[in-house]
Every structure is written in structure tokens, then in C-alpha cells.
Design a protein around this motif. Structure first.
Motif, mmCIF file in Angstrom:
data_model
loop_
_atom_site.group_PDB
_atom_site.id
_atom_site.type_symbol
_atom_site.label_atom_id
_atom_site.label_comp_id
_atom_site.label_asym_id
_atom_site.label_seq_id
_atom_site.Cartn_x
_atom_site.Cartn_y
_atom_site.Cartn_z
ATOM 1 N N PHE A 1 -5.422 -9.074 -14.530
ATOM 2 C CA PHE A 1 -6.573 -8.942 -13.638
ATOM 3 C C PHE A 1 -7.205 -7.553 -13.752
ATOM 4 C CE2 PHE A 1 -4.668 -12.580 -11.243
ATOM 5 C CZ PHE A 1 -5.779 -13.413 -11.320
ATOM 6 N N GLY A 2 -6.370 -6.508 -13.918
ATOM 7 C CA GLY A 2 -6.911 -5.165 -14.106
ATOM 8 C C GLY A 2 -7.759 -5.070 -15.362
ATOM 9 N N TRP A 3 -7.310 -5.746 -16.435
ATOM 10 C CA TRP A 3 -8.054 -5.752 -17.695
ATOM 11 C C TRP A 3 -9.338 -6.571 -17.582
ATOM 12 C CZ3 TRP A 3 -8.347 -10.131 -21.188
ATOM 13 C CH2 TRP A 3 -9.009 -9.836 -22.386
ATOM 14 N N LEU A 4 -9.235 -7.766 -16.971
ATOM 15 C CA LEU A 4 -10.388 -8.656 -16.872
ATOM 16 C C LEU A 4 -11.473 -8.112 -15.949
ATOM 17 C CD1 LEU A 4 -8.804 -12.231 -16.673
ATOM 18 C CD2 LEU A 4 -10.229 -11.314 -18.517
ATOM 19 N N LEU A 5 -11.069 -7.625 -14.778
ATOM 20 C CA LEU A 5 -12.032 -7.253 -13.746
ATOM 21 C C LEU A 5 -12.448 -5.790 -13.792
ATOM 22 C CD1 LEU A 5 -10.482 -9.206 -10.725
ATOM 23 C CD2 LEU A 5 -12.313 -9.931 -12.266
ATOM 24 N N LEU A 6 -11.546 -4.918 -14.259
ATOM 25 C CA LEU A 6 -11.821 -3.486 -14.203
ATOM 26 C C LEU A 6 -11.874 -2.817 -15.568
ATOM 27 C CD1 LEU A 6 -9.397 -2.664 -11.244
ATOM 28 C CD2 LEU A 6 -11.855 -3.099 -11.112
ATOM 29 N N GLY A 7 -11.520 -3.552 -16.611
ATOM 30 C CA GLY A 7 -11.512 -2.957 -17.938
ATOM 31 C C GLY A 7 -10.392 -1.963 -18.152
ATOM 32 N N GLU A 8 -9.303 -2.074 -17.358
ATOM 33 C CA GLU A 8 -8.170 -1.168 -17.523
ATOM 34 C C GLU A 8 -7.458 -1.458 -18.841
ATOM 35 O OE1 GLU A 8 -7.086 -0.627 -12.749
ATOM 36 O OE2 GLU A 8 -5.727 -1.727 -14.082
ATOM 37 N N SER A 9 -7.040 -0.397 -19.516
ATOM 38 C CA SER A 9 -6.361 -0.579 -20.801
ATOM 39 C C SER A 9 -4.942 -1.101 -20.596
ATOM 40 C CB SER A 9 -6.308 0.752 -21.560
ATOM 41 O OG SER A 9 -5.533 1.703 -20.845
ATOM 42 N N VAL A 10 -4.460 -1.848 -21.569
ATOM 43 C CA VAL A 10 -3.095 -2.378 -21.550
ATOM 44 C C VAL A 10 -2.395 -1.910 -22.822
ATOM 45 C CG1 VAL A 10 -1.653 -4.433 -21.414
ATOM 46 C CG2 VAL A 10 -3.873 -4.397 -20.251
ATOM 47 N N PRO A 11 -1.625 -0.814 -22.745
ATOM 48 C CA PRO A 11 -0.935 -0.297 -23.935
ATOM 49 C C PRO A 11 0.061 -1.322 -24.488
ATOM 50 C CG PRO A 11 -0.924 1.324 -22.153
ATOM 51 C CD PRO A 11 -1.407 0.030 -21.571
ATOM 52 N N PRO A 12 0.377 -1.238 -25.789
ATOM 53 C CA PRO A 12 1.332 -2.184 -26.396
ATOM 54 C C PRO A 12 2.693 -2.208 -25.701
ATOM 55 C CG PRO A 12 0.160 -0.976 -28.097
ATOM 56 C CD PRO A 12 -0.240 -0.351 -26.799
ATOM 57 N N LEU A 13 3.164 -1.053 -25.215
ATOM 58 C CA LEU A 13 4.461 -1.030 -24.543
ATOM 59 C C LEU A 13 4.438 -1.830 -23.241
ATOM 60 C CD1 LEU A 13 5.885 2.592 -25.052
ATOM 61 C CD2 LEU A 13 6.735 0.427 -25.989
ATOM 62 N N ASP A 14 3.264 -1.924 -22.606
ATOM 63 C CA ASP A 14 3.154 -2.770 -21.417
ATOM 64 C C ASP A 14 3.437 -4.226 -21.780
ATOM 65 O OD1 ASP A 14 2.378 -0.442 -20.217
ATOM 66 O OD2 ASP A 14 0.508 -1.227 -19.393
ATOM 67 N N LEU A 15 2.847 -4.673 -22.882
ATOM 68 C CA LEU A 15 3.058 -6.050 -23.325
ATOM 69 C C LEU A 15 4.509 -6.286 -23.725
ATOM 70 C CD1 LEU A 15 -0.184 -6.505 -25.468
ATOM 71 C CD2 LEU A 15 0.215 -7.227 -23.098
ATOM 72 N N LEU A 16 5.126 -5.272 -24.354
ATOM 73 C CA LEU A 16 6.533 -5.387 -24.727
ATOM 74 C C LEU A 16 7.414 -5.486 -23.482
ATOM 75 C CD1 LEU A 16 8.600 -5.357 -27.037
ATOM 76 C CD2 LEU A 16 8.678 -2.858 -26.819
ATOM 77 N N GLY A 17 7.053 -4.756 -22.443
ATOM 78 C CA GLY A 17 7.846 -4.773 -21.215
ATOM 79 C C GLY A 17 7.813 -6.109 -20.499
ATOM 80 N N ILE A 18 6.770 -6.902 -20.743
ATOM 81 C CA ILE A 18 6.653 -8.204 -20.082
ATOM 82 C C ILE A 18 7.737 -9.172 -20.563
ATOM 83 C CG2 ILE A 18 5.190 -10.258 -19.901
ATOM 84 C CD1 ILE A 18 2.787 -8.427 -19.833
ATOM 85 N N ILE A 19 8.227 -8.985 -21.788
ATOM 86 C CA ILE A 19 9.215 -9.922 -22.348
ATOM 87 C C ILE A 19 10.516 -9.935 -21.529
ATOM 88 C CG2 ILE A 19 10.617 -10.486 -24.364
ATOM 89 C CD1 ILE A 19 8.333 -9.364 -26.093
ATOM 90 N N PRO A 20 11.183 -8.779 -21.307
ATOM 91 C CA PRO A 20 12.397 -8.821 -20.468
ATOM 92 C C PRO A 20 12.100 -9.203 -19.024
ATOM 93 C CG PRO A 20 11.811 -6.549 -21.007
ATOM 94 C CD PRO A 20 10.969 -7.430 -21.875
ATOM 95 N N ILE A 21 10.890 -8.906 -18.559
ATOM 96 C CA ILE A 21 10.526 -9.308 -17.199
ATOM 97 C C ILE A 21 10.502 -10.832 -17.101
ATOM 98 C CG2 ILE A 21 8.669 -9.326 -15.493
ATOM 99 C CD1 ILE A 21 7.948 -6.500 -16.431
ATOM 100 N N ALA A 22 9.898 -11.493 -18.087
ATOM 101 C CA ALA A 22 9.841 -12.958 -18.074
ATOM 102 C C ALA A 22 11.239 -13.565 -18.164
ATOM 103 C CB ALA A 22 8.972 -13.448 -19.223
ATOM 104 N N LEU A 23 12.095 -12.988 -19.010
ATOM 105 C CA LEU A 23 13.476 -13.473 -19.096
ATOM 106 C C LEU A 23 14.207 -13.256 -17.770
ATOM 107 C CD1 LEU A 23 14.470 -12.170 -22.653
ATOM 108 C CD2 LEU A 23 14.014 -14.539 -21.972
#
Length: 302
Positions: free
Chosen positions: A263-285
């Protein structure tokens, strides 16, 4: 038989999805509103309006009932923790940190809840659930370290959001500890009103009404935060808490990092660094393990 099956169908997963979408999108909506209004004045107005609307609806629907003063006081305390403290600290923090980053930090609620749920609620965590909590927190820590280390987020704002996390965990545990005979919506209305009344004098003493910049984005964000977050999301949250253990219900917050970042990216144009995306994997598990790792036993009635 078909009608009976429809009546008995469990819509909890749909309500959980609705809660997650409303809760996570509220971070981005708050960031929009904060560009036009000081944080505490924004929250005080939001809670006072939401509490008035909810209790007014309860009165019209005949859901207001007399409850002991002790229960009113307990609901008011939960309102101060859930609304005035948690969101007050979050909004002050979000004046200097991004909405997605705030969502990631708040998603750590299950860890604090799980640590205290054992001695306070008698909840026992299975090894799989403990592993899930560990994985989830590892993902959160990865994102936090990446953002702070790169200088993308303000340290003071981060500390405010961390303090907000502590009050949210305390409110979650208090809800499970306290028994109240108030209907769900009535309890939610009392909490909203209590949060607004607690914040209003602080807001008037520390912020200026002249700092409010009336605008269409502020009006839209304020209405969304009031109706979507305070009225709908908080009511859904208490409904979920009333049907699940504190640890399992709080595990829903592991869904907030990907949704909050989105939502931050879609609505506000906030950047999402690659490490943020990597961190989502253990969170989902972690979500899967915490929510499916065996029953959580509790000595407290649900």
C-alpha cells in the motif's frame, strides 16, 4: 439442509482478510492525512467521531446495555492503550518514517504477545509455533536493519513506533485477561471514545489548530481512517480476538509487512528495497507455522 449449512458456514477467514486489508492500508492513509494535520489532533478527532458513531448505532440497534463500572474502566483502559498510546505513538513516529516501515515494526506484535501469553494467559506454544515466531521475527529484523543501516528511516521515529508496538501487545493481552459483558460493538465504541478523550487535552496542549490544512486528501483520509479503520477494522480485530488465542490472533500481524509495503508503494510511491522483499519470505513461513503448528491451550475462557 442447505439453509442450515449456509447458516453454519464459518466466515472468519473472510473477516480476517478484510481486517488485514483495512489495517495495513490504514498506515498509508495515515501518512496522507499527516501531511495536512498534526498527528494527535488527527487521532483525537478520529476517535471521538468513531466512538460517537459506534455508540449511536448501538443505541439505535438496542445493543447498549448496563455493565459494571469495573468493566467500563477496563474497556476505557484498553481504549487508551489501543488507541491513544498505540496509534498516538505510531502517528508521531510516522511523521519521520515511512508507512511501510511502520507496518513492518508493528507486525512484531506476535512475539511480544507470545512471550507474555504463557505466564499471563496460560497459553502454551508448540515447537512449531515457536519456530514460526522466530522465522517471522527474523524477517522483520532483516527489514528493520536494512532500513536503519541505510539511513532510509529516522531513528527517533523508529523508537516511537517501537514504543507503540509495546502498547499494542499490552492491549492484546489485556483484552484476553478481562471478561466483559458488553456487546462487541459497544465495547469498541467505549474504547474509541476513551482514546479520543485521553488524547484531546494532550493534542490541544502540544499542537496548534492553525497547523491543520483543510483539503480533499485530508477529508478522504480522515473518513477512511474513521470508518474503515476505527469502526470496521478495530471491531473486526476484537471479534477475531474473542474467537482465537491471543498468540494465534496476533500472528495475523505477520501479514502486515507485505501488505503495508504494497500500500505504501501503490498509494505513496514509497520505495521497497530488495531486502524488504527478502524479509517477507521468512515472515510468510512464520505465518503458516504459527497458525497451523498445533493447538494453543489456554486457561482463560475464549
Amino acid at each position: 439442509m442447505h439453509a442450515a449449512a449456509v447458516r453454519s458456514r464459518d466466515y472468519t477467514p473472510v473477516l480476517i482478510l478484510a481486517f488485514c486489508l483495512l489495517w495495513s492500508s490504514a498506515f498509508a492513509a495515515a501518512k496522507v492525512a499527516l501531511a495536512y494535520c498534526p498527528p494527535l489532533l488527527l487521532l483525537a478527532g478520529r476517535f471521538l467521531l468513531a466512538g460517537t458513531l459506534i455508540l449511536g448505532a448501538c443505541a439505535l440497534l438496542g445493543q447498549l446495555k448496563r455493565i459494571p463500572a469495573r468493566e467500563v474502566a477496563a474497556l476505557a483502559l484498553m481504549g487508551v492503550l489501543n488507541n491513544a498510546c498505540y496509534l498516538g505513538l505510531s502517528y508521531v513516529g510516522m511523521t519521520t518514517v515511512s508507512s511501510g516501515f511502520t507496518a513492518v515494526i508493528i507486525s512484531a506484535n506476535p512475539l511480544l504477545t507470545a512471550l507474555a501469553a504463557g505466564p499471563l494467559l496460560g497459553e502454551r506454544l508448540t515447537p512449531l509455533k515457536l519456530a514460526g515466531l522466530g522465522l517471522g521475527m527474523a524477517g522483520v529484523a532483516l527489514v528493520v536493519r536494512s532500513r536503519i543501516g541505510s539511513g532510509a528511516e529516522d531513528l527517533t521515529g523508529t523508537l516511537f513506533v517501537l514504543a507503540a508496538l509495546v502498547t499494542l501487545a499490552a492491549a492484546t493481552l489485556l483484552f484476553k485477561l478481562v471478561r466483559t459483558g458488553a456487546p462487541l460493538w459497544m465495547g469498541s465504541g467505549i474504547q474509541s471514545l476513551a482514546g479520543g478523550l485521553a488524547l484531546l487535552p494532550v493534542a490541544l496542549m502540544t499542537e496548534s489548530l492553525d497547523a491543520i490544512q483543510p483539503s480533499l486528501p485530508l477529508a478522504a483520509a480522515f473518513l477512511y481512517l474513521t470508518l474503515g479503520a476505527s469502526v470496521a477494522a478495530f471491531s473486526l480485530w476484537f471479534f477475531i480476538l474473542s474467537r482465537a488465542s491471543a498468540t494465534k490472533a496476533s500472528a495475523l500481524h505477520f501479514l502486515m509487512p507485505p501488505l503495508g509495503l504494497m500500500f505504501g508503494w501503490l498509494l505513496l510511491g514509497e520505495s521497497v528495497p530488495p531486502l524488504d522483499l527478502l524479509g517477507i519470505i521468512p515472515i510468510a513461513l512464520g505465518i503458516r507455522l504459527v497458525t497451523t503448528g498445533g493447538p494453543v491451550r489456554s486457561g482463560i475462557g475464549r
